[in-house]
Enzyme design. Sequence first.
Site, mmCIF file in Angstrom:
data_model
loop_
_atom_site.group_PDB
_atom_site.id
_atom_site.type_symbol
_atom_site.label_atom_id
_atom_site.label_comp_id
_atom_site.label_asym_id
_atom_site.label_seq_id
_atom_site.Cartn_x
_atom_site.Cartn_y
_atom_site.Cartn_z
ATOM 1 N N LYS A 16 -11.390 -0.102 -1.676
ATOM 2 C CA LYS A 16 -11.471 1.338 -1.780
ATOM 3 C C LYS A 16 -10.761 1.741 -3.066
ATOM 4 C CE LYS A 16 -7.636 2.114 1.480
ATOM 5 N NZ LYS A 16 -7.438 0.869 2.223
ATOM 6 N N SER A 19 0.802 -1.219 0.000
ATOM 7 C CA SER A 19 0.000 0.000 0.000
ATOM 8 C C SER A 19 0.840 1.277 0.000
ATOM 9 C CB SER A 19 -0.943 -0.035 1.200
ATOM 10 O OG SER A 19 -1.806 1.059 1.147
ATOM 11 N N HIS A 20 0.651 2.092 1.031
ATOM 12 C CA HIS A 20 1.294 3.402 1.105
ATOM 13 C C HIS A 20 2.680 3.320 1.735
ATOM 14 C CE1 HIS A 20 -0.839 2.253 4.633
ATOM 15 N NE2 HIS A 20 -0.047 3.022 5.344
ATOM 16 N N ASP A 80 -5.457 2.594 -3.954
ATOM 17 C CA ASP A 80 -6.775 2.530 -3.322
ATOM 18 C C ASP A 80 -7.066 3.731 -2.426
ATOM 19 O OD1 ASP A 80 -5.049 1.759 -1.334
ATOM 20 O OD2 ASP A 80 -6.032 -0.162 -0.908
ATOM 21 N N ARG A 81 -6.026 4.477 -2.041
ATOM 22 C CA ARG A 81 -6.273 5.651 -1.197
ATOM 23 C C ARG A 81 -6.372 6.914 -2.045
ATOM 24 N NH1 ARG A 81 -3.099 5.313 4.457
ATOM 25 N NH2 ARG A 81 -3.621 3.152 4.915
ATOM 26 N N ASP A 99 -2.234 6.508 -3.588
ATOM 27 C CA ASP A 99 -1.100 5.881 -2.892
ATOM 28 C C ASP A 99 -0.423 4.789 -3.720
ATOM 29 O OD1 ASP A 99 -3.141 4.020 -2.782
ATOM 30 O OD2 ASP A 99 -2.482 3.212 -0.858
ATOM 31 N N ASP A 121 -0.687 1.553 -4.112
ATOM 32 C CA ASP A 121 -1.478 0.573 -4.876
ATOM 33 C C ASP A 121 -2.790 1.150 -5.405
ATOM 34 O OD1 ASP A 121 -2.434 0.738 -2.246
ATOM 35 O OD2 ASP A 121 -3.295 -1.265 -2.326
#
Length: 544
Positions: free
Chosen positions: A377, A113-114, A282-283, A278, A280
């Site tokens: 998300k 992720s982030h 999703d944010r 982010d 990947d």
Amino acid sequence: MNIQTVTTTAYNDQKPGTSGLRKRVPVFQQPHYLENFVQCILEQAGDIQGKTIVAGGDGRYHNRQAIQTIVKMAAAHGVGRLLVGRDGLLSTPAASCVIRKYGAAGGFVLSASHNPGGPDGDFGIKYNVSNGGPAPESFTNAVFAASKAIASYRIADLPDIDLSREGDHDFGGFRVTVIDPVADYAELMGKLFDFDRIRAAFASGALTVRFDAMHAITGPYALQIIEKTLGATAGSVINAVPLEDFGGGHPDPNLTHAPELAALMYSDAAPVLGAASDGDGDRNMIVGKNCFVTPSDSLAILAANAHLIPGYAKGVAGIARSMPTSQAADRVAKALGIPCFETPTGWKFFGNLLDAGRITLCGEESFGTGSNHVREKDGLWAVLFWLDLLAARKQPVADIVKEHWQRYGRDFYSRHDYEEIDSAIANQLMDDLRAKLPGLVGQSMAGSKVAQADDFAYTDPVDGSTSAGQGIRIIFENGSRVVFRLSGTGTAGATLRIYLERHEPDAARHGEDTQKALADLIQLAEALSEVKQRSGREAPCVIT
Ligand code: G16
């Protein structure tokens, strides 16, 4: 196809956190570490014989090698077809979209992720099930149990696949199809939003945008959709080339980690909308000229304006937010006469509500917003929603936010993170707080009386499953809240998150500085938890 059974030794640290297994790259590079975990997932994945599975990741360091391992292990477990994004790339929401569109049995998503990437950065892997959403806790608990007992794994003797070209690779009963990572997702976005309206707004110059892809996965998606399809000026998407180490940056879309965008949005040259996503994809972060929109407010504003957006014009069935997310969305749900659900932190908890049609929109304070279009998300989706909304309302972001607060009141909201605290100290802090809870109810503090003090537990209204220990809440009679949680996504030590929230109905006070508006609650949270003394930190590492 020759299939080998390889003897292995179990690792005892493969417990998936809030979103899959995340560890430093060298941990994943230990002999058999990845293979053990993939074997346990494939064993738990149900009937995958001859079925389709999806694999892709955010392109971070180790993505390429891991994908090749997954290809060989999927073949050894009887998977019929593996859909892989070109170069092993798929954003998390695109992976969810592809799983759903092609009726796949599930999919591997490679991402931390982030979290920063690179040889010493983080890597991660999670499995999404056939609805396109993260596997539920029952699945991840079973994977963890299996990982502690594993003695061997199966892997096929296949050559490495050339993932740079789209097309099929046949291995007699097992096929790998390399797909365009952007196309299916872009097509879905075109069905939800009024692309003609956004295109016209860009063409007239009334709408302008700067999207920071942070050298992460959304670069190719945003270039294709925002610049090529919708016609935003070239250069509207910055840092658009995904890099294995995100250019040395921290691909977390907030004002601290996207400084170039932040500076622009607080200058005279600001475009109508600033946004970032982010690692990947999703944010999302949404920021107007001189106006940062908290993720909690963003969810509420999207819900309040959903009737303007073609994909949601028929109505919103319900909204869900994670427990620590502010109650701004609850106020909109109340006004719309629809339910608002409060779930534990983690996107997986929205899955059943979405599948059952009980909610249409959902979101989290941790820069996550989404809807029933996929089961993750979706950063770029949120940005497109805002672009469509701005094209429809023809107002600056700040005016839309102000009007929203005038109608619903403002939920002053902030999260204070204390990162990489010694785990034993963090756990003791939480235990001691928990012990104080019964004595707090009825006491007056921070300008109100404590109405409720507990450790949040959730019963899923669809399948009745329960999840306890999801965060300590202190709820006041005036609706203010202080929440304490330990993060489930860190890879070193423990991160204490303190969430603070106060509702302000008086529009004359909506312009106050957030930290000042929350000062009483901040002081109380620090005193109750003794976080500074115990952690040795003088201040939070990150404030969002
Ligand atoms: C993940 C989850 C989110 C969660 C976030 C923060 O996001 O998917 O649902 O809100 O972690 O979790 P924590 O507070 O436990 O660190 P991402 O973007 O990291 O996949």
